[in-house]
Design an enzyme around this catalytic site. Structure first.
Site, PDB file in Angstrom:
ATOM      1  N   ASN A 138      -9.204  -1.387   3.448  1.00  0.00           N
ATOM      2  CA  ASN A 138      -9.169  -1.489   1.980  1.00  0.00           C
ATOM      3  C   ASN A 138      -8.034  -2.684   1.432  1.00  0.00           C
ATOM      4  OD1 ASN A 138      -7.441   0.678   2.447  1.00  0.00           O
ATOM      5  ND2 ASN A 138      -7.567   1.117   0.335  1.00  0.00           N
TER       6      ASN A 138
ATOM      7  N   ASP B 158       0.927  -1.119  -0.009  1.00  0.00           N
ATOM      8  CA  ASP B 158      -0.075  -0.031  -0.130  1.00  0.00           C
ATOM      9  C   ASP B 158       0.978   1.263  -0.080  1.00  0.00           C
ATOM     10  OD1 ASP B 158      -2.237   1.714   0.361  1.00  0.00           O
ATOM     11  OD2 ASP B 158      -1.861   1.756   2.592  1.00  0.00           O
TER      12      ASP B 158
ATOM     13  N   ASP C  43      -2.213  -1.100   5.939  1.00  0.00           N
ATOM     14  CA  ASP C  43      -2.536  -0.578   7.028  1.00  0.00           C
ATOM     15  C   ASP C  43      -3.974  -0.393   7.261  1.00  0.00           C
ATOM     16  OD1 ASP C  43      -2.857   2.903   7.176  1.00  0.00           O
ATOM     17  OD2 ASP C  43      -2.553   1.850   5.357  1.00  0.00           O
TER      18      ASP C  43
ATOM     19  N   LYS D   3      -7.523  -4.225  -5.130  1.00  0.00           N
ATOM     20  CA  LYS D   3      -5.922  -4.424  -4.666  1.00  0.00           C
ATOM     21  C   LYS D   3      -5.457  -5.935  -4.797  1.00  0.00           C
ATOM     22  CE  LYS D   3      -5.157  -0.313  -1.858  1.00  0.00           C
ATOM     23  NZ  LYS D   3      -4.464   0.072  -0.537  1.00  0.00           N
TER      24      LYS D   3
ATOM     25  N   GLU E  38      -1.510  10.918   4.220  1.00  0.00           N
ATOM     26  CA  GLU E  38      -2.353  10.406   2.942  1.00  0.00           C
ATOM     27  C   GLU E  38      -2.376  11.601   2.099  1.00  0.00           C
ATOM     28  OE1 GLU E  38      -4.678   7.891   3.200  1.00  0.00           O
ATOM     29  OE2 GLU E  38      -3.727   6.991   5.038  1.00  0.00           O
TER      30      GLU E  38
ATOM     31  N   SER F  96      -2.483   1.230  -4.636  1.00  0.00           N
ATOM     32  CA  SER F  96      -2.835   2.327  -3.829  1.00  0.00           C
ATOM     33  C   SER F  96      -4.337   2.673  -4.496  1.00  0.00           C
ATOM     34  CB  SER F  96      -2.003   3.335  -4.263  1.00  0.00           C
ATOM     35  OG  SER F  96      -2.621   4.499  -3.240  1.00  0.00           O
ATOM     36  N   GLY F  97      -5.209   3.025  -3.184  1.00  0.00           N
ATOM     37  CA  GLY F  97      -6.358   3.848  -3.275  1.00  0.00           C
ATOM     38  C   GLY F  97      -6.136   5.236  -3.653  1.00  0.00           C
TER      39      GLY F  97
ATOM     40  N   ASP G 146      -0.171   5.053   0.829  1.00  0.00           N
ATOM     41  CA  ASP G 146      -0.592   6.005   2.032  1.00  0.00           C
ATOM     42  C   ASP G 146      -0.541   5.420   3.222  1.00  0.00           C
ATOM     43  OD1 ASP G 146      -0.771   7.564  -0.003  1.00  0.00           O
ATOM     44  OD2 ASP G 146      -3.244   8.014   0.312  1.00  0.00           O
TER      45      ASP G 146
ATOM     46  N   ARG H 183     -14.728  12.078  -1.502  1.00  0.00           N
ATOM     47  CA  ARG H 183     -13.410  12.922  -1.212  1.00  0.00           C
ATOM     48  C   ARG H 183     -12.927  13.594  -2.372  1.00  0.00           C
ATOM     49  NH1 ARG H 183      -9.659   8.730   1.632  1.00  0.00           N
ATOM     50  NH2 ARG H 183     -11.104   7.545   0.616  1.00  0.00           N
TER      51      ARG H 183
END
Length: 418
Positions: A355, A196, A352, A329, A205, A284-285, A198, A241
């Site tokens: 997701n 991941d 972490d 992911k 983030e 990554s998201g 962030d 967001r």
């Protein structure tokens, strides 16, 4: 007349099956060059075979153990070994017996214990739970002494999953990190590490850093926290967001990238493991406008993330294409493993947030790195110190080996690692 096959004769007993007389020779004292060669030269005069040898050095104190076949003249060998030990200024203990070491039991695992600091109470509690499970500690070695203390225990005689559950509970009580991994060839083979981004590879983030340019950082951060805890569907939260970023100039992304701070130890981990043939991927998201640059900077092999839509030099508040979410992911992890040509059992995933759970579950080794409580509880391994290169110690690579490799390449390893 019917012929009958004669029964095969029973095999003659092998001399290898008959326990032979052996000597266990143990020397202790101040370490110095030539101790091992001197002892072996003494044993060689007795015509013995070496069955096993172990040596450790703690603060320049040496403990050397050799298991050898017994010579014809045992008293004479005792005398010679005592003389050699005296000349070296060491103490020697000689024990007669029969046979080799017993074979290690089934359920062979590596138990990695990491603390900052690692107290005697904590390590004693962990080793106590290992004993309670009926397992045996066959060997102990230190992997690192700073910025964390990492100890690797070679354990046999207990089912790995049962041991993992017992040690996870004790590790939580003692405030240390414990990883239980099967002792197999996967630990030494080429592997793929999928991370991941962030709050894992980097600190903080990215979407909140972009939101600061839109004046809505607090609002975006609140939604991020809820999503990482698993309270809001990730795709829904991401679109909420991103919508608040509408109108942000694309130049703000350059400023965000320049202000990104990697997790301590990130460069060291990637640099060290790439030398050993490991491959790396980031999933990554977050956003390709940032992750693609990170991948190029660090030499990451694969990258997948969401793409922010841009029009007339500004963010539109929308995502281009499907969202890389929790399931996405895990799909990316499997695809990257296929491209590398390795099974998912050889993949290490690090994350972490909620997701990341599917990705951590799909990997052979899923590591929750400074993760939310629900993620720590679900992952096979949890690391709660802030140094990403701690992952190296879980793979059987010591801090000393990292520093030696860096020195050979003209690089001075910083401390704490970066």
């Amino acid at each position: 007349m019917t012929e009958h096959a004669m029964p095969s004769p029973l095999p003659e007993p092998s001399t290898a099956d008959v326990p032979s007389e052996t000597l266990l020779v143990t020397l202790t004292g101040k370490d110095r060059p030539g101790v091992t060669s001197t002892v072996l030269a003494t044993l060689a005069r007795g015509g013995v075979d070496v069955l096993d040898v172990e040596q450790i050095v703690l603060r320049r104190r040496l403990v050397l153990g050799l298991l050898v076949t017994a010579p014809r003249d045992v008293p004479r060998m005792h005398e010679a070994l005592n003389q050699a030990a005296g000349d070296l200024g060491m103490q020697v203990e000689i024990s007669q017996g029969t046979g080799d070491n017993r074979s290690r039991g089934e359920g062979r695992v590596h138990v990695s214990v990491i603390g900052a600091p690692l107290t005697a109470e904590a390590l004693g509690a962990i080793t106590g739970r290992i004993a309670d499970s009926g397992a045996n500690i066959d060997r102990i070695e230190r992997m690192a002494r700073y910025p964390v203390t990492a100890i690797d225990l070679h354990v046999s005689g207990s089912a790995p999953e049962r041991l993992r559950v017992a040690l996870a509970a004790e590790a939580a009580r003692q405030g240390v990190d414990v990883a239980v991994q099967p002792a197999n060839l996967l630990r030494r083979g080429m592997r793929l590490i999928v991370m991941d981004v962030d709050s894992t590879l980097i600190q903080g983030e990215v979407i909140e850093m972009i939101a600061a340019h839109a004046g809505c950082e607090a609002e975006v951060a609140a939604v991020t926290e809820a999503a990482m805890r698993g309270e809001i569907d990730f795709e829904e939260s991401l679109r909420q967001r991103v919508a608040q970023l509408e109108g942000v100039e694309v130049a703000a992304l350059d400023s965000v990238y320049e202000n990104i701070r990697l997790a301590p130890g990130a460069r060291t981990m990637v640099r060290t493991l790439k030398r050993l043939g490991y491959r790396f991927a980031i999933v990554s998201g977050g956003f390709t406008q940032i992750t693609d640059r990170l991948a190029a900077d660090l030499g990451i092999d694969f990258a997948r993330a969401n793409e922010l839509e841009i029009a007339d030099g500004r963010l539109t508040g929308r995502i281009v294409g499907p969202v890389v979410d929790r399931a996405g992911k895990a799909d990316a992890l499997r695809q990257f493993a296929d491209e590398v040509g390795i099974p998912v059992e050889a993949v290490i995933a690090i994350g972490d947030g909620a997701n990341d759970l599917d990705m951590l579950s799909a990997a052979g080794l899923g590591i929750a790195f400074n993760a939310k409580p629900a993620v720590r509880a679900a992952a096979k391994v949890a690391v709660n110190v802030p140094y990403l290169d701690t992952i190296i110690y879980l793979l059987g690579i010591s801090r000393e080996e990292v520093e030696a490799a860096d020195a050979a390449h003209g690089f001075v390893t910083p401390s704490p690692l970066v």
